[in-house]
Design a protein around this motif. Structure first.
Motif, PDB file in Angstrom:
ATOM      1  N   GLN A  34     -10.082  -5.179  -3.101  1.00  0.00           N
ATOM      2  CA  GLN A  34     -10.379  -4.020  -3.954  1.00  0.00           C
ATOM      3  C   GLN A  34     -11.875  -3.708  -3.959  1.00  0.00           C
ATOM      4  O   GLN A  34     -12.269  -2.545  -4.047  1.00  0.00           O
ATOM      5  CB  GLN A  34      -9.866  -4.259  -5.385  1.00  0.00           C
TER       6      GLN A  34
ATOM      7  N   PRO B 106      -1.311  -4.307  -7.414  1.00  0.00           N
ATOM      8  CA  PRO B 106      -1.235  -2.898  -7.005  1.00  0.00           C
ATOM      9  C   PRO B 106      -0.047  -2.566  -6.128  1.00  0.00           C
ATOM     10  O   PRO B 106       0.627  -1.557  -6.336  1.00  0.00           O
ATOM     11  CB  PRO B 106      -2.537  -2.679  -6.237  1.00  0.00           C
ATOM     12  N   ASP B 107       0.241  -3.428  -5.124  1.00  0.00           N
ATOM     13  CA  ASP B 107       1.307  -3.059  -4.185  1.00  0.00           C
ATOM     14  C   ASP B 107       2.683  -3.138  -4.841  1.00  0.00           C
ATOM     15  O   ASP B 107       3.551  -2.307  -4.564  1.00  0.00           O
ATOM     16  CB  ASP B 107       1.236  -3.944  -2.940  1.00  0.00           C
TER      17      ASP B 107
ATOM     18  N   GLY C 162       0.792  -1.234   0.000  1.00  0.00           N
ATOM     19  CA  GLY C 162       0.000   0.000   0.000  1.00  0.00           C
ATOM     20  C   GLY C 162       0.821   1.280   0.000  1.00  0.00           C
ATOM     21  O   GLY C 162       2.038   1.275  -0.128  1.00  0.00           O
TER      22      GLY C 162
ATOM     23  N   PHE D 219     -12.540   0.428 -10.664  1.00  0.00           N
ATOM     24  CA  PHE D 219     -11.099   0.339 -10.379  1.00  0.00           C
ATOM     25  C   PHE D 219     -10.399   1.053 -11.528  1.00  0.00           C
ATOM     26  O   PHE D 219     -10.284   0.522 -12.632  1.00  0.00           O
ATOM     27  CB  PHE D 219     -10.665  -1.128 -10.292  1.00  0.00           C
ATOM     28  N   THR D 220      -9.973   2.314 -11.279  1.00  0.00           N
ATOM     29  CA  THR D 220      -9.574   3.169 -12.410  1.00  0.00           C
ATOM     30  C   THR D 220      -8.146   2.861 -12.853  1.00  0.00           C
ATOM     31  O   THR D 220      -7.180   3.184 -12.155  1.00  0.00           O
ATOM     32  CB  THR D 220      -9.658   4.655 -11.988  1.00  0.00           C
TER      33      THR D 220
ATOM     34  N   TRP E  60      -0.890   5.990  -6.028  1.00  0.00           N
ATOM     35  CA  TRP E  60      -0.853   4.782  -6.875  1.00  0.00           C
ATOM     36  C   TRP E  60      -1.016   5.244  -8.318  1.00  0.00           C
ATOM     37  O   TRP E  60      -1.310   6.417  -8.593  1.00  0.00           O
ATOM     38  CB  TRP E  60      -1.968   3.803  -6.493  1.00  0.00           C
TER      39      TRP E  60
ATOM     40  N   ASP F 105      -3.560  -8.145  -2.421  1.00  0.00           N
ATOM     41  CA  ASP F 105      -4.504  -7.197  -3.040  1.00  0.00           C
ATOM     42  C   ASP F 105      -4.604  -7.406  -4.540  1.00  0.00           C
ATOM     43  O   ASP F 105      -5.352  -6.690  -5.205  1.00  0.00           O
ATOM     44  CB  ASP F 105      -4.028  -5.752  -2.821  1.00  0.00           C
TER      45      ASP F 105
HETATM   46  N1  FO1 Z   1      -7.339   2.942  -5.216  1.00  0.00           N
HETATM   47  C1  FO1 Z   1      -8.517   3.615  -5.196  1.00  0.00           C
HETATM   48  O1  FO1 Z   1      -8.936   4.082  -4.138  1.00  0.00           O
HETATM   49  N2  FO1 Z   1      -9.253   3.784  -6.347  1.00  0.00           N
HETATM   50  C2  FO1 Z   1      -8.854   3.294  -7.532  1.00  0.00           C
HETATM   51  O2  FO1 Z   1      -9.571   3.459  -8.552  1.00  0.00           O
HETATM   52  C3  FO1 Z   1      -7.589   2.613  -7.589  1.00  0.00           C
HETATM   53  C4  FO1 Z   1      -7.071   2.123  -8.803  1.00  0.00           C
HETATM   54  C5  FO1 Z   1      -5.786   1.520  -8.795  1.00  0.00           C
HETATM   55  C6  FO1 Z   1      -5.201   1.101  -9.994  1.00  0.00           C
HETATM   56  C7  FO1 Z   1      -3.944   0.523  -9.992  1.00  0.00           C
HETATM   57  C8  FO1 Z   1      -3.253   0.363  -8.789  1.00  0.00           C
HETATM   58  O3  FO1 Z   1      -1.999  -0.189  -8.788  1.00  0.00           O
HETATM   59  C9  FO1 Z   1      -3.815   0.777  -7.579  1.00  0.00           C
HETATM   60  C10 FO1 Z   1      -5.084   1.359  -7.582  1.00  0.00           C
HETATM   61  N3  FO1 Z   1      -5.667   1.805  -6.378  1.00  0.00           N
HETATM   62  C11 FO1 Z   1      -6.874   2.457  -6.386  1.00  0.00           C
HETATM   63  C12 FO1 Z   1      -4.978   1.642  -5.104  1.00  0.00           C
HETATM   64  C13 FO1 Z   1      -5.110   0.224  -4.562  1.00  0.00           C
HETATM   65  O4  FO1 Z   1      -6.427  -0.138  -4.320  1.00  0.00           O
HETATM   66  C14 FO1 Z   1      -4.258   0.194  -3.285  1.00  0.00           C
HETATM   67  O5  FO1 Z   1      -3.050   0.771  -3.580  1.00  0.00           O
HETATM   68  C15 FO1 Z   1      -3.820  -1.097  -2.717  1.00  0.00           C
HETATM   69  O6  FO1 Z   1      -4.450  -2.196  -3.171  1.00  0.00           O
HETATM   70  C16 FO1 Z   1      -3.899  -0.898  -1.221  1.00  0.00           C
HETATM   71  O7  FO1 Z   1      -2.854  -1.534  -0.619  1.00  0.00           O
END
Ligand code: FO1
Length: 309
Positions: free
Chosen positions: A150, A46-47, A8, A88-89, A65, A35
């Motif tokens: 997510q 994502p992480d 994160g 999930f953008t 992110w 995640d």
């Molecule tokens: N976090 C959000 O709050 N909204 C999103 O639309 C979103 C998209 C996204 C896309 C790629 C990515 O690598 C991370 C993204 N995240 C988004 C963050 C993600 O949910 C968090 O960084 C981790 O999963 C939390 O540890």
């Protein structure tokens, strides 16, 4: 060599500071993959991406992110096609990462091999290791049924009541290549200020990793992701309560029982210091917020000093 456990956005901030304060190649980052999820047929980590983009100077610093200045034209077109999960953008540049990762997985490459290719391509000096090459997924039980991290974090904006968190597949998983060796050889180990339940918890659930930490030769230093009873960012306090833990720096110390020698907590939590000391953990009170690049480096410098670096 310094090993950092992370997941994160909070973990990425400290790692950004650490990489600015020591030779980046001295860092080995062990990253949560609980995640990870598949969106539009693409495998997203994502992480791992947050760490690689941060260390490559590509991260969108406002969001924590994704890639800075990214556009979202493909997502808009996906929406027009009625694609699922466009909540999930995924940015256009970010999609390149997910397309390549999915292609490599299809060619039989492991997540650790793919991650190493990406970090070398993007000029990232620290090693970035997924906690495992197998699929381990955080699953959150709610009154409406079990959802992914997510779905909880992004789609439902942390709203659902979570009654239980489990790490599906953890029992069958094993540490990714290099993970237990890095822990064994480390001069120091840092547990970053990440969500204890859904960022650090999955890493500790991979058989062999907790044991390697308990058998460590090096000091382990943690940084609290909470100040007072609130997470500095994200749903850590809510998920800790769901797991029957006290949502405080002391609750984090209890959750990481036996794994930490020193623990950086906020000045506001000075009152918890004696309870933390009673658990054979040396509490260090300082300003643990990292709103600026300077504050990331400052906290990183304090953490490094506490391990003699
Ligand atoms: N976090 C959000 O709050 N909204 C999103 O639309 C979103 C998209 C996204 C896309 C790629 C990515 O690598 C991370 C993204 N995240 C988004 C963050 C993600 O949910 C968090 O960084 C981790 O999963 C939390 O540890």
């Amino acid at each position: 060599m310094i090993v950092v456990f992370t997941g994160g956005t909070g973990g990425a901030k400290l790692i950004e500071g650490l990489a600015a304060e020591i030779t980046p190649a001295e860092l080995t980052i062990i990253c949560n993959t609980g995640d990870d999820a598949v969106f539009h047929g693409l495998y997203v980590s994502p992480d791992i991406d947050t760490i690689i983009y941060t260390l490559a100077g590509m991260i969108d610093t406002d969001k924590g992110w994704g890639i800075k200045h990214d556009t979202f034209e493909a997502l808009k077109q996906l929406d027009r096609f009625g694609a699922e999960s466009t909540w999930f953008t995924l940015g256009d540049r970010d999609l390149a990462t997910h397309i390549m990762r999915t292609k490599f997985i299809g060619q039989g490459l492991k997540l650790s091999e793919i991650t190493d290719r990406f970090r070398r391509t993007l000029g990232v000096q620290p090693r970035v290791l997924p906690m495992t090459d197998e699929r381990v997924e955080s699953r959150l039980e709610t009154p409406e049924g079990e959802i992914s991290f997510q779905e909880f974090f992004v789609r439902d904006h942390w709203a659902p009541d979570v009654t239980r968190v489990r790490f599906a597949g953890a029992e069958q998983s094993s540490p990714a290549p290099g993970v237990t060796e890095a822990i064994r050889r480390a001069d120091a180990i840092i547990i970053a200020p990440s969500n204890p339940i859904t960022s650090i918890g999955p890493i500790l659930a991979v058989p062999g990793i907790r044991a390697a930490l308990l058998a460590r030769n090096a000091p382990v230093v943690g940084v609290s992701p909470l100040i007072a009873a609130t997470a500095i960012s994200g749903p850590a306090h809510k998920l800790m309560v769901s797991c029957g833990l006290t949502p405080s720096a002391l609750g984090v110390a209890q959750y990481y029982a036996g794994l930490m020698d020193k623990f950086f907590i906020g000045r506001e939590d000075q009152g918890l210091a004696s309870d933390i000391s009673a658990r054979n953990i040396n509490p260090l009170c300082t300003d643990i917020r990292m709103p600026t690049a300077a504050s990331k480096r400052h906290l990183a410098r304090e953490v490094l000093a506490s391990i003699g670096k």
